[in-house]
Design a protein around this motif. Structure first.
Motif, PDB file in Angstrom:
ATOM      1  N   UNK A  53      52.840  35.068  72.165  1.00  0.00           N
ATOM      2  CA  UNK A  53      53.626  33.838  72.271  1.00  0.00           C
ATOM      3  C   UNK A  53      54.730  33.979  73.313  1.00  0.00           C
ATOM      4  N   UNK A  54      55.323  32.843  73.679  1.00  0.00           N
ATOM      5  CA  UNK A  54      56.448  32.870  74.612  1.00  0.00           C
ATOM      6  C   UNK A  54      57.625  33.656  74.043  1.00  0.00           C
ATOM      7  N   UNK A  55      57.818  33.587  72.721  1.00  0.00           N
ATOM      8  CA  UNK A  55      58.917  34.339  72.111  1.00  0.00           C
ATOM      9  C   UNK A  55      58.663  35.844  72.168  1.00  0.00           C
ATOM     10  N   UNK A  56      57.401  36.235  72.049  1.00  0.00           N
ATOM     11  CA  UNK A  56      57.091  37.659  72.178  1.00  0.00           C
ATOM     12  C   UNK A  56      57.329  38.140  73.613  1.00  0.00           C
ATOM     13  N   UNK A  57      56.879  37.351  74.588  1.00  0.00           N
ATOM     14  CA  UNK A  57      57.103  37.746  75.972  1.00  0.00           C
ATOM     15  C   UNK A  57      58.598  37.800  76.301  1.00  0.00           C
ATOM     16  N   UNK A  58      59.350  36.862  75.765  1.00  0.00           N
ATOM     17  CA  UNK A  58      60.798  36.877  76.003  1.00  0.00           C
ATOM     18  C   UNK A  58      61.433  38.114  75.383  1.00  0.00           C
ATOM     19  N   UNK A  61      61.502  41.496  77.294  1.00  0.00           N
ATOM     20  CA  UNK A  61      62.513  41.737  78.325  1.00  0.00           C
ATOM     21  C   UNK A  61      63.741  42.445  77.770  1.00  0.00           C
ATOM     22  N   UNK A  62      63.886  42.460  76.446  1.00  0.00           N
ATOM     23  CA  UNK A  62      65.049  43.119  75.832  1.00  0.00           C
ATOM     24  C   UNK A  62      64.724  44.528  75.362  1.00  0.00           C
ATOM     25  N   UNK A  69      66.584  56.812  69.133  1.00  0.00           N
ATOM     26  CA  UNK A  69      67.581  55.846  68.706  1.00  0.00           C
ATOM     27  C   UNK A  69      67.418  54.470  69.309  1.00  0.00           C
ATOM     28  N   UNK A  70      66.199  54.099  69.669  1.00  0.00           N
ATOM     29  CA  UNK A  70      65.951  52.816  70.314  1.00  0.00           C
ATOM     30  C   UNK A  70      66.322  51.647  69.405  1.00  0.00           C
ATOM     31  N   UNK A  71      67.079  50.679  69.955  1.00  0.00           N
ATOM     32  CA  UNK A  71      67.400  49.467  69.207  1.00  0.00           C
ATOM     33  C   UNK A  71      66.137  48.638  68.937  1.00  0.00           C
ATOM     34  N   UNK A  72      65.159  48.757  69.812  1.00  0.00           N
ATOM     35  CA  UNK A  72      63.901  48.041  69.610  1.00  0.00           C
ATOM     36  C   UNK A  72      63.199  48.549  68.355  1.00  0.00           C
ATOM     37  N   UNK A  73      63.276  49.846  68.123  1.00  0.00           N
ATOM     38  CA  UNK A  73      62.718  50.395  66.885  1.00  0.00           C
ATOM     39  C   UNK A  73      63.435  49.805  65.673  1.00  0.00           C
ATOM     40  N   UNK A  74      64.763  49.695  65.757  1.00  0.00           N
ATOM     41  CA  UNK A  74      65.523  49.134  64.632  1.00  0.00           C
ATOM     42  C   UNK A  74      65.061  47.714  64.318  1.00  0.00           C
ATOM     43  N   UNK A  75      64.788  46.934  65.354  1.00  0.00           N
ATOM     44  CA  UNK A  75      64.346  45.560  65.124  1.00  0.00           C
ATOM     45  C   UNK A  75      62.937  45.515  64.527  1.00  0.00           C
ATOM     46  N   UNK A 291      54.778  56.431  70.585  1.00  0.00           N
ATOM     47  CA  UNK A 291      53.672  56.087  71.469  1.00  0.00           C
ATOM     48  C   UNK A 291      53.756  54.710  72.079  1.00  0.00           C
ATOM     49  N   UNK A 292      54.793  53.950  71.744  1.00  0.00           N
ATOM     50  CA  UNK A 292      54.963  52.608  72.303  1.00  0.00           C
ATOM     51  C   UNK A 292      56.211  52.546  73.174  1.00  0.00           C
ATOM     52  N   UNK A 293      56.153  51.683  74.167  1.00  0.00           N
ATOM     53  CA  UNK A 293      57.354  51.369  74.920  1.00  0.00           C
ATOM     54  C   UNK A 293      58.253  50.480  74.069  1.00  0.00           C
ATOM     55  N   UNK A 294      59.548  50.457  74.400  1.00  0.00           N
ATOM     56  CA  UNK A 294      60.476  49.607  73.659  1.00  0.00           C
ATOM     57  C   UNK A 294      60.055  48.152  73.682  1.00  0.00           C
ATOM     58  N   UNK A 295      59.500  47.702  74.804  1.00  0.00           N
ATOM     59  CA  UNK A 295      59.061  46.302  74.898  1.00  0.00           C
ATOM     60  C   UNK A 295      57.915  46.007  73.936  1.00  0.00           C
ATOM     61  N   UNK A 296      57.066  47.019  73.678  1.00  0.00           N
ATOM     62  CA  UNK A 296      55.980  46.825  72.713  1.00  0.00           C
ATOM     63  C   UNK A 296      56.523  46.731  71.292  1.00  0.00           C
ATOM     64  N   UNK A 297      57.535  47.530  70.991  1.00  0.00           N
ATOM     65  CA  UNK A 297      58.181  47.450  69.682  1.00  0.00           C
ATOM     66  C   UNK A 297      58.775  46.056  69.472  1.00  0.00           C
ATOM     67  N   UNK A 298      59.398  45.517  70.511  1.00  0.00           N
ATOM     68  CA  UNK A 298      60.004  44.184  70.408  1.00  0.00           C
ATOM     69  C   UNK A 298      58.945  43.109  70.170  1.00  0.00           C
TER      70      UNK A 298
END
Length: 459
Positions: A53-58, A61-62, A69-75, A291-298
């Motif tokens: 979705x557009x929200x996933x693609x957006x 970028x974060x 300690x990735x914030x993306x992991x926390x989310x 094994x994932x990039x932060x963008x994949x976690x998001x």
């Protein structure tokens, strides 16, 4: 009425028949070996093939690409807790990575692991850990229109325990929906029964939750207790009985890559979590990226929340039903009711003159490509040797990807295959090369039409 509009498109082309014939021969009559650009409608799998979705693609970028300690992991961790109820997760690059992490920590030499029906990579990981995967579906599950044909036969699990001993059954598995058994759903009543038998054995109760949202939709639709609940509420309820979940985010995580193990925050499971976490670091990467990039976690954090939205899951299940109806209207023997992610065709019934030892499912898969560049997958005796599986062909619909005209093309392709069948032009296949690990042979084995062998022998 579709719940989406297109904002990005990808061109596809239908190769001509001569090209399709050459592609099949070059691929060794194994559609896994086909180039994607040679496929017009790709129904090989719904794993990682959907449209985000557009929200996933957006959100991508974060992405926080920190190693630790990735914030993306926390989310992502918060999304799993909110949607699925598991506070402790171990990320992995995809579902089979998660299986390696968990089953390598749970299963040892001489163990037996019951499941409603093991899928290919699940069987392989359990066998690779020294265990014996044991299928325990309900007897005659696909013989009629049962609302929950995917259920586990808990009495069969008890019979297995009587035979091998509770000490040799470290885990009870439940796959929702039951992918190998025509994508059929599992009731919450059956989830509770599986929890009960796991407690009797002092075994870990694991749910393969790859399609948890689709299963929750069917529960809400067919199990009276949950008729007034939301899909999100049912999803939490059905997973609340598990000690652990294995998740491929490439299905109901709505992403193209990623997965995780979730383990209940319970002191009795601390040792399992510690061992699995170590295995995650060893095989997948540090605990906050796995094994994932932060963008994949998001993207997965957003996708999990979207997966339980009412409009999304209703649209998803309805599209699968529409394909099933189109095929059934043309006399194709499909499993009814259809599952949540795919239409399953009874290849033995569709090709009655192709005997089991000539792989009618794989023959049908090849004919679908030959006639319309449609790619499906066989889930019968070719994919699951030495098991008593029905000769099924699975047509998995990628999420939020194809439109009505693509479904019509698939149905028309079946009509052309039926014409060739009626003309006696489909003779089946034989294996000419296969890997040592039988559980994974359908990924890379090569075949040839039986008539080639017969002609060679005659010469």
């Amino acid at each position: 009425m579709r719940a989406y509009k297109a904002k990005m498109v990808s061109p596809i082309r239908l190769p001509d028949r001569d090209e399709r014939e050459a592609n099949l021969e070059r691929a060794g009559y194994n559609v896994f070996n086909l180039d994607s650009e040679a496929v017009f409608v790709d129904l090989l799998t719904d794993s990682g093939t959907g449209t985000m979705s557009e929200n996933q693609w957006a959100a991508m970028l974060t992405g926080d690409e920190a190693y630790a300690g990735s914030q993306s992991f926390d989310r992502l961790q918060q999304a799993v807790a909110d949607v699925m109820g598991f506070e402790r997760i171990i990320p992995a690059h995809q579902g089979r990575g998660a299986e390696n992490v968990l089953y390598g920590a749970l299963v040892g030499e001489g163990d037996y692991v019951p499941n409603n029906t093991h899928f290919d990579t699940t069987r392989a990981h359990i066998a690779n850990s020294g265990g014996e995967p044991v299928d325990c579906p309900r007897e005659g599950a696909l013989d009629d229109d049962r609302p929950f044909a995917g259920d586990l036969d808990v009495e069969a699990v008890r019979d297995l325990v009587d035979e091998v001993g509770a000490e040799n059954v470290p885990a009870v598995l439940l796959t929702i929906t039951n992918n190998s058994l025509a994508g059929q759903p599992v009731s919450v009543e059956n989830v509770r029964a599986a929890r009960e038998v796991a407690d009797e054995l002092d075994a870990v109760f694991v749910i393969d939750a790859c399609r948890f949202a689709e299963n929750a939709y069917f529960v809400r639709e067919r199990e009276p207790e949950f008729a007034d609940d939301s899909v999100a509420e049912v999803a939490r309820e059905q997973l609340s009985y598990a000690d652990a979940v294995v998740m491929s985010g490439k299905k109901d995580g709505l992403v193209n890559v990623g997965g995780f193990v979730g383990i209940r925050d319970d002191p009795e499971l601390d040792d399992l979590y510690a061992t699995a976490r170590e295995r995650g670091i060893l095989y997948e990467g540090f605990t906050t990226y796995g094994g994932m990039a932060g963008r994949d976690l998001e993207a997965m954090a957003v996708g999990l929340r979207e997966a339980v939205e009412e409009r999304y899951v209703a649209d998803r299940v309805d599209q699968v039903r529409r394909l099933g109806d189109l095929l059934a209207d043309r006399g194709v023997p499909v499993q009814r009711p259809t599952g949540g992610h795919a239409v399953y065709v009874d290849a033995a019934a569709f090709l009655p003159d192709v005997p089991a030892d000539r792989f009618p499912g794989q023959a049908l898969v090849c004919e679908l490509y030959r006639e319309g560049a449609v790619r499906g997958v066989e889930l019968g005796s070719f994919a699951f040797p030495e098991t008593d599986r029905p000769e099924l062909v699975r047509l998995s619909l990628p999420r939020r990807t194809y439109g009505a005209d693509h479904l019509e093309h698939v149905a028309e392709t079946f009509e052309r295959v039926a014409d060739r069948r009626d003309a006696g032009e489909i003779a089946g296949l034989e294996i000419v090369d296969e890997p040592e690990m039988a559980e994974l042979r359908h990924f890379s084995a090569e075949l040839r039409p039986v008539r080639e062998r017969e002609a060679t022998t005659a010469d």
